[in-house]
Structure formats: C-alpha cells, structure tokens
Write an enzyme that holds these catalytic residues in place. Structure first.
Site, mmCIF file in Angstrom:
data_model
loop_
_atom_site.group_PDB
_atom_site.id
_atom_site.type_symbol
_atom_site.label_atom_id
_atom_site.label_comp_id
_atom_site.label_asym_id
_atom_site.label_seq_id
_atom_site.Cartn_x
_atom_site.Cartn_y
_atom_site.Cartn_z
ATOM 1 N N HIS A 93 2.707 -1.467 -6.226
ATOM 2 C CA HIS A 93 1.637 -0.513 -6.455
ATOM 3 C C HIS A 93 2.141 0.929 -6.443
ATOM 4 O O HIS A 93 3.173 1.241 -5.843
ATOM 5 C CB HIS A 93 0.537 -0.689 -5.417
ATOM 6 C CG HIS A 93 -0.240 -1.951 -5.611
ATOM 7 N ND1 HIS A 93 -1.356 -2.269 -4.869
ATOM 8 C CD2 HIS A 93 -0.081 -2.980 -6.478
ATOM 9 C CE1 HIS A 93 -1.845 -3.434 -5.272
ATOM 10 N NE2 HIS A 93 -1.077 -3.887 -6.247
ATOM 11 N N GLU A 146 1.111 3.698 -4.981
ATOM 12 C CA GLU A 146 1.245 4.372 -3.686
ATOM 13 C C GLU A 146 2.534 3.951 -2.999
ATOM 14 O O GLU A 146 3.270 4.764 -2.435
ATOM 15 C CB GLU A 146 0.070 4.023 -2.764
ATOM 16 C CG GLU A 146 -1.298 4.250 -3.358
ATOM 17 C CD GLU A 146 -1.862 3.002 -4.025
ATOM 18 O OE1 GLU A 146 -1.213 2.451 -4.942
ATOM 19 O OE2 GLU A 146 -2.956 2.576 -3.638
ATOM 20 N N CYS A 172 -5.423 -0.361 -2.088
ATOM 21 C CA CYS A 172 -5.748 -1.695 -1.577
ATOM 22 C C CYS A 172 -5.425 -1.693 -0.079
ATOM 23 O O CYS A 172 -4.822 -0.753 0.440
ATOM 24 C CB CYS A 172 -4.944 -2.761 -2.330
ATOM 25 S SG CYS A 172 -3.165 -2.688 -2.036
ATOM 26 N N CYS A 206 -1.617 -1.259 0.788
ATOM 27 C CA CYS A 206 -1.154 0.107 0.505
ATOM 28 C C CYS A 206 -1.749 1.105 1.492
ATOM 29 O O CYS A 206 -1.079 2.035 1.932
ATOM 30 C CB CYS A 206 -1.480 0.503 -0.928
ATOM 31 S SG CYS A 206 -0.404 -0.271 -2.152
#
Length: 160
Positions: free
Chosen positions: A73, A75, A101, A104
C-alpha cells in the site's frame, strides 16, 4: 496571484498525493501518499508490487478474500522509502488519497505520524476510534482530480 487564490497547504499536499497515485500499478485502486513535516515533503509512496516482481497491470492480480495482495500500500511504501533513505518521520503528517486500511493505520501510528489527511474513506471504521485514543489527528479532505497521462502524452481536462 493573491494569497486568497493560492491553495491551502492541505490542498497542495493532497494534490501532490493525487499525482503520486498516477504511478500506482494495481488497477483495482490507485492510491498515493505524501509524508510531510514543516511544509516539506519527506517521502512519497504509491501502491505497487515488491521491487523486482511483476506488477498487477503486467502479470495480473493476486487475490485473497476479495483483495489484491500483490501490492504494497501507498502509506507503507512512503514509510519504507523514508526508512530506506534515513529520513525521520516522527511527528509528521501523511496525506493519502484513500483512508488507511487497518494494517497501514497501525504502521502509521507506530512510525510516530501525528496527522492523517485522507481523501475518500476506504473500508475500516476502526481508524476513527484508535486515532482518537492515540491522539492522532484524522481529517478527510477530498482529493484533487488529476488526469493521468496516457502513453506518455499529457491529457487536457475537458469541461463537463
């Protein structure tokens, strides 16, 4: 240009996160992230595969429980990029085009990031409760639409 016509800092960094998202390689969701402290960009990231492995847009998705797990992801990639380059991010803000999410969010919290500014809400309500408990500022800000270039050419936005 007057100061009134200039973008706010939040809008400015969210526009950059939106542009970073154009590099994403999973067509299921293009997400970009920018880590900032003192109005200075420290790191960026977008969702893409592990370095050296094929991307979703090249080799297809790796699906588990309805989610593509081939990518890292945005991040997470921004945090990894900062660590790889020895950039301290404690006390920083992160601008991300979609809310983090749960995994993260936990990484963001443990990295010491104190402010999360996100565009669209993405799935996990737990971030609100835990951000409050951890005193992490969580703010929704609509991402600035940016048209991704096609085949190396710039596109102009057309009026609706």
């Amino acid at each position: 240009m007057s100061d009134d016509a200039r973008k706010s800092w939040d809008d400015y960094f969210m526009a950059i996160a939106t542009q970073v998202a154009t590099r994403a390689t999973c067509d299921r969701k293009h997400v970009g992230a920018v880590i900032v402290r003192d109005r200075t960009i420290l790191s960026t990231g977008y969702n893409g595969s592990v370095r050296g492995l094929g991307h979703c847009d090249e080799v297809g998705h790796m699906m588990e429980a309805g989610h593509c797990v081939r990518t890292i992801h945005a991040e997470c990639n921004a945090i990894i990029q900062a660590a790889k380059n020895g950039v301290a991010i404690e006390g920083a803000s992160i601008y991300v085009t979609a809310s983090p999410c749960w995994p993260c969010f936990k990484m963001i919290a443990n990295a010491g990031i104190q402010r999360i500014i996100f565009g669209e809400f993405y799935r996990d309500e737990r971030i609100y409760e835990f951000a409050r408990v951890l005193e992490i500022e969580l703010q929704q800000l609509e991402p600035v639409p940016i048209t991704a270039p096609a085949s190396g050419e710039l596109k102009k936005d057309t009026p609706a």
